[in-house]
Design a protein around this motif. Structure first.
Motif, short mmCIF file in Angstrom:
data_model
loop_
_atom_site.label_atom_id
_atom_site.label_comp_id
_atom_site.label_asym_id
_atom_site.label_seq_id
_atom_site.Cartn_x
_atom_site.Cartn_y
_atom_site.Cartn_z
N TRP A 1 -69.12 67.99 46.23
CA TRP A 1 -70.03 67.21 45.59
C TRP A 1 -70.00 65.83 46.11
O TRP A 1 -69.45 65.00 46.04
CB TRP A 1 -69.58 67.07 44.17
N HIS A 2 -71.29 65.62 46.87
CA HIS A 2 -72.62 66.66 47.31
C HIS A 2 -73.19 66.25 48.20
O HIS A 2 -72.63 65.47 49.23
CB HIS A 2 -73.46 66.35 45.89
N GLU B 1 -66.74 72.25 43.25
CA GLU B 1 -67.02 70.98 43.95
C GLU B 1 -65.53 70.33 44.16
O GLU B 1 -64.49 70.74 43.63
CB GLU B 1 -67.44 70.15 42.57
N ASP C 1 -63.98 72.66 39.80
CA ASP C 1 -64.08 71.26 40.53
C ASP C 1 -62.54 70.55 40.68
O ASP C 1 -61.86 70.67 39.74
CB ASP C 1 -65.00 70.47 40.10
#
Lengths: 675, 675, 675
Positions: free
Chosen positions: C338-339, C304, C271
């Motif tokens: 996200w998200h 993410e 992420d």
């Protein structure tokens, strides 16, 4: 109340030497007519479990009675004696940080049966000893009560029962409403309920804080009921409510539901502490006073306020006098200092009272004398001042708590709920527009009585409250709300329809995105004359998209320029203004001037801060005007009432007459003819 | 002492490789004649309970003895071995934060019998192994001892017994003196005594800290007695006393009664660390030295000081040499570095010694060589320097602790006790007026020997001490005290008569109110030439009302203008100056110049900081003058003594001769004829 | 991978209302082809111990399968259900701060058998339910796993066993290597091993953190093995690795050995969160991407990244699109937000997803649509981008941890390991020199493939690693290292020979002292044109003494002037540059320009930040050029490739053609002919 109470907390039991008769003499000379005693003396009046000795209370009552002074009796329950903690260590509250250690006051579990058992007994004994006394004019139950973070097993079990009741035993409903699926926090059996002290769920966390506030209400109601069994008709029950503390009395109290607690009191009481010297503005005196007066829609008591206070509060000449009259100008029926003498030990040694540590006459005492004697002389014209305000501010513990859990400050913002409340309040104050306060629980009829409702950051509110506000506008009211209003429901679940929830109807505006304003200014046709500095947006910025509303200001920024910042909408018979960001006070004043009802604006005095104008009607049915100078420079004002008398000097004053207000000085004018 | 000790702490057991003979060679080359060993080696010399192995101590003693070097043996008790904590976990002190976790040094309960049992045994074993050795010149008991916050049940029970004794078992007296009625803290039975760790009562809290200091005194006396059983007549007992730490040695040590501890030592010892590079001023060297020299009114040992130290202390060329001679100029009989080699592991890796991690000659080592060889050459003219100062500063642990509990900083002030001490001290230092220190416990005769006593913020003191000061003035002394003097008694109960308590007599001044100075300046006839900046008041401001005293300065402020700021009073045969606020150093210098006795002012050298002048008389009865340049620029000075010899160069110097001091350089001149 | 994955984490179970089919419709419209589900749903899928219910997973898979979308299944183990903690309270990790309280995610002991037992069972049940599904394209094991500070008794006992093995049961060796003699920390029997949470020994402390990192590796390998039993050949296993967090993805992750963990994954996942609005630079996208791509020397997944994110991340127009293409330009094969929707409860309510709380189309969603449809259209030209970089940066968890224990910041410095890494990385990034990363564990052959290795602050490293670097230079490589390199070995024992240890051979330089630079500048012949500001030294300063190296810059300072600051040495066939202090980025760029191999410098694009150029070869064997404008102003660039096609517009582009890049805009050009 038949006279202004003027006095101090009096701690005979803290005195380093025998002083009682000398103190009474000094008080009488100063025009002091009331003392508050007994409120932190548990270890003195019950030195050992079940052994009682109220001689120190008796002797003070005796002396005061002889001197013709009134006494307020405080129940001694906010600080527990050592023997109780030694025998029952778990009367100390278990908080997020674990069990406390004996020493500070206000660290016990106010739900603990051992504490309650002893508290009840000592209260009853104290009442037996005091309630029948002539000098006793009323009772203060406990002091500045809070939940003290109590969150032990017993409290948490009560909380689970509270939730079961609230959700009719439906755990799925609770999981859904609080969003507990998140991060696997779902609770699938009541017996699995986890320690709430660790929760990261804002809905659950805020609900627990609401529950903790209810413990305070229950506790104080319980004390009030006990005291009521003993008190005479003419004796009042009050409590020393206090405001959110930031080194001084700043805003709405987060830990206590003032609105609920006030129900068990016969008169509201408050302590108000504030910056002084060059920082003295009167803002806290007015804010706290308006809040208190609104609780029971009646006069209130200032139970504690500073005499000398801390070294940065040591008053300049005239300030103490200005403060005292300002309290009364807000509707206070008492001015009581914390405290009579400065303490020689312990921890509040530098929170100085009327007397310094030498217990002799000093500069402050001499100013107290002038106030006391003024009150004696003209107090009957000042007491029971009534107001009929057209503007009110809606404040909410739920919104405050929710906005703490979802803080603006979290990722770059700089303010919290009370900052937004004070921004709105202070702007009105500086404009000399007096206001009341209402709460989500306020009855509709009371709400409808106002011509304008201001709503700072009502972040969490039930649909019912929002519908009522919508309806208020529809029926002709003026609503002015800020960013962060109508975002989540009372369980702190964010609405999943258009923002602001429900209120987008009356505001005629919605938004989907928000940001922190960085080098963003407000812009609009009517802002041409405003300086760059005055046009700054700050704190938070909602990117408003009008759905029918008129745009009063937009954002000036390369990317956010297409969004509105401030809008106004006609809805039904009323009008609704939405302010999407924090503005400068000058900008907010301009918004108020453009959007408040004419009836309010035409009544607005021509004076502005640092000259503060307060009004009301006294017991004689006459209008009283206060012109207060909150500055170190002489100021001019102009008397706006009908033919009157300056009460301190007895001078005759005519409408439109120029008034000269010396540094930190004031004039009080009573209209000759009843209004 | 027959020679200057020059050396370092030596940790053979920390070495990453066999180095002993090479280190000894390097030391000898550098003129190092002393090492300190063994003081943190418990886990090495007692690897398992009751198993002893002193081979690492023996081998160093052998090597040093062979090299003709002296050894100071440190008892190893300030860091406990793992096995002890494993078996007796509660030897770790229980503090306000709970029980510690093994790892750091100095976290044990110095009253715990298990700790004391093992400590005594290992000390005795160590003494058996070392005391008879020729090379061993003395002993250091423990190291930088403190109470380490110890406050477990056992310690608190001792404390209650201590209080019972102090108050003759009279609980009412204790309650009254400590003001425990406040917030219901009253104790009505000894068995109810609450956990003192939670107390908010400043009197009780300060008394507990005094008790904790007494534990240190007891502990060190106990160690000294054990060591005395073994030591030879010619061996000294010292301790590594340290100062209040602010990243360097700053002020009076709050946790140890240096005055009491010194009684069990045969010579005082100290560590002095200080800023360096452009921040090197010599202030800490002089301050720490004057304090240590005053403890036993004799020369003292600098047991630790920085070689390279931290990266921000890496010395410039010449600084190490300037520092070493400055220590000696203050009366030190030793300069010992912490430490010989830089550590390769653990946590003080960046507190670098004489050698860097590569253990080779480096810039610092080369400068050490010049110092060591100078000391060898001319040390006999430098050692045992005696001073006869006319000015002294009264410092007090009680005042320091009390002023921590009732901190000036609490509501807006910015300084603490040591800041005020250093303000006074530094001003004298910059004026080149040398001084001693005294304590409340100092005997009257010793006190009376001084012509002037300076008293920084003696916040808490017994009536006896204050009466003695009053009497000192009456009999002809000059007393100069600051704000916050004489406010509370030694139990931290504020006086309830005129402030400053008792001393208002000699000062001829009193006050009832105080504030924080905000945009306040001093003003007065003699201040016309002072700049606005130099006239600023800061930190705290007492509103002085002269009762006979002459006003040297008043406050310049719209409201405080009627109060005095600095006053001078003739009282009996003496004179007393009271300074009601913190001033600039220039202002304080002016006050000193106006109020110190002529005898002192006429002796004042014409040089000012950054040229520092120190004086004394050596073993040959000759006066020695140090001219020290604390700057990176060349400076001029003028020799004030009679015909002399510059000791480093052998150059002949005459009275009034101009001296040129290179950057960070100095000259040391010995008068030819005894004084 | 046969296409770019474009998608979001999807939390059907967090939705405040039934939304599935509507969400799928909106996703399809936006070109979203992948969702990640299930990774924090343990309490939903196992509501009570042993009771399983995967219906919420099934229904999403059903819907996605029908819509032709892919699903990544996350194992739900990073947040435990309430019932587990109620029954087995000690599954919560015991850390330095004690045992945690239920509430936050990621607070369990990942070694605890009860946790592992339940985790294994729920993973197997989930796999049974999902692995065979057509829509499931891969698995993410756990999420952002860390050791969570676990240090309970069980963990510490494992640690002691780990040490016994590491040191072949030789406690003396351990004591020597870790330097435990210091402060009596020596351990003389394994059973005496103290609680490591209290240690002050940097070697022991760093070793324990290394051990904690190994627990993460073991845990993830264990999960990967379980998942492997079920997964199809075509399904991947990844993990959501995250970077050192400073409010955004900043640097090397201190708590996880990415290099080791990557071995059990079939594709690396990460992420990446970063500042936005005016602070958007692309630095974190490139840094995180280069790091991930280097782990398995292959493409990676961005699992993410932010859509709206926090209020200070709300993207400007075009930024989301620029970000998405930047990820792909670094070699990412996915961009997943996200998200999907913003959360209505709990705690991440202000970490906003693609949809705002109203779940309607908004500005961000509309930009997502353009990206998704671009990816659909030209994604096959973008996916699987391969790079062949000539420069690499050596990063090390050991060095990072050691430099935390012996922080530069401790006594005045201001930066840590990752600041130094980012200083080097950002300078390359701004120069548009692409690079890879290597680790101490990287095989020699892989290391030798690079023409230049940059080494930021390799504070702790084994002799073997240092010898390999030395050898790398000898054989022709270019090595550029900074201060703090080669100081300690992998057990954080500082070398006791010449610094930098071993590498002083190739650098031809050594040093014995260091300091913090205060008003120090670099000076040298070639720096004449540099401004004073550009010549500033900061953070740390080693006082270099060349042993054959050429001096590129010296320190300008009264005392440090004799030392070198930057040196260059020819060694064997290669060259080695040592930078003794932190410099400005302009200075570092100059050093790079002077010392990097010509092959690298001739390839350097003429564009500089804010125009970023990224290159690679696509699946069609054609070279792809990205020209990215990281600014709010239009920028110019010049196409450096051979005849090509701008993929978004289809426009033909020739070599040297001027490109106009709008604010926050970009162009992607594919060469017509394979390279």
């Amino acid at each position: 109340m038949d006279r202004l109470l003027y006095g101090a907390a009096y701690y005979d039991e803290y005195m380093p030497c025998e002083r009682l008769s000398q103190d009474v003499e000094m008080m009488k000379k100063a025009g002091i007519n009331t003392v508050r005693i007994a409120e932190s003396t548990w270890s003195t009046c019950e030195p050992q479990e079940g052994v009682f000795d109220f001689s120190h209370v008796e002797r003070v009552m005796d002396a005061m009675e002889e001197a013709g002074m009134g006494v307020i009796i405080g129940t001694p329950t906010y600080a527990v004696p050592t023997w109780m903690v030694k025998s029952y260590p778990d009367v100390l509250a278990e908080t997020r940080k674990g069990r406390g250690i004996y020493g500070p006051r206000q660290i016990m579990d106010i739900t603990h049966p051992a504490y309650l058992f002893y508290a009840e007994r000592v209260i009853r004994k104290l009442m037996e000893c005091t309630a029948h006394r002539k000098c006793v004019i009323g009772f203060q139950i406990d002091n500045e009560t809070k939940p003290y973070g109590t969150a032990g097993r017993n409290v948490q079990e009560k909380f689970v029962k509270y939730l079961r009741k609230k959700f009719n035993n439906d755990l799925d409903a609770l999981n859904a409403e609080f969003g507990l699926n998140y991060w696997s926090n779902r609770i699938n059996a009541w017996e699995d309920f986890p320690d709430v002290r660790g929760t990261i769920n804002g809905s659950l966390g805020a609900e627990f804080e609401k529950f903790q506030r209810s413990l305070v209400t229950d506790f104080l109601r319980w004390q009030a009921e006990i005291v009521s069994e003993y008190k005479r008709e003419d004796q009042f029950i009050t409590h020393n409510l206090d405001l959110c503390w930031r080194g001084y009395s700043y805003g709405v109290q987060p830990e206590v539901d003032h609105y609920e607690v006030a129900k068990c009191l016969t008169i509201a009481g408050v302590d108000i502490y504030h910056p002084s010297q060059d920082q003295l503005t009167g803002e806290e005196i007015a804010f706290g006073g308006d809040l208190m007066r609104s609780l029971k829609k009646d006069n209130y008591l200032v139970i504690e306020t500073e005499a000398q206070g801390f070294p940065d509060w040591t008053p300049y000449d005239g300030q103490l006098r200005l403060q005292a009259f300002s309290h009364v100008a807000s509707g206070a029926n008492s001015v009581m200092y914390w405290h009579w003498h400065s303490l020689h030990n312990a921890c509040e040694t530098y929170w100085k009272g009327v007397l310094s540590h030498d217990l002799q006459e000093n500069a402050v005492y001499r100013e107290v004398c002038t106030i006391g004697n003024d009150f004696k002389r003209i107090g009957s014209h000042l007491v029971n001042l009534k107001k009929q305000n057209r503007v009110t501010i809606l404040v909410s513990n739920e919104a405050l708590t929710a906005l703490k859990w979802f803080s603006i400050q979290m990722h770059g913002g700089s303010e919290d709920y009370n900052d937004i409340v004070r921004w709105m309040y202070n702007t009105l104050y500086h404009m000399n527009i007096e206001c009341d306060f209402i709460w989500p629980e306020t009855e509709s009829a009371d709400m409808d009585a106002y011509e304008a409702i201001l709503v700072p950051a009502l972040y969490a509110a039930s649909d019912a409250v929002l519908e009522r506000l919508n309806c208020y506008v529809e029926q002709g009211g003026t609503l002015i709300a800020t960013f962060k209003t109508g975002f989540a429901n009372e369980k702190v679940k964010v609405s999943h329809d258009a923002q602001p929830h429900i209120l987008n109807r009356c505001f005629g505006v919605t938004y989907q995105e928000f940001a922190f304003p960085k080098q963003v200014k407000l812009t609009g046709e009517s802002l041409a004359a405003f300086s760059d500095k005055d046009r700054e947006a700050s704190v938070f910025m909602e990117l408003l998209m009008p759905q029918g509303a008129e745009v009063l200001a937009s954002y000036e920024h390369p990317n956010w320029g297409r969004y509105a910042a401030v809008t106004k909408n006609t809805y039904g018979k009323g009008s609704a203004v939405y302010i999407g960001c924090k503005t400068t006070e000058n900008m907010l004043e301009k918004i108020f001037r453009e959007t408040l009802p004419e009836t309010i604006l035409t009544e607005e005095p021509e004076e502005r801060f640092p000259v503060i104008v307060r009004k009301g009607v006294n017991d004689l049915g006459r209008k009283v005007y206060y012109y207060l100078n909150y500055s170190g420079q002489e100021q001019n004002a102009r008397y706006a009432g009908t033919e009157g008398t300056e009460l301190l000097s007895g001078r005759h004053v005519t409408n439109g007459e120029a008034l000269i207000l010396p540094a930190w000085g004031f004039q009080v004018i009573e209209a000759v003819f009843p209004s």
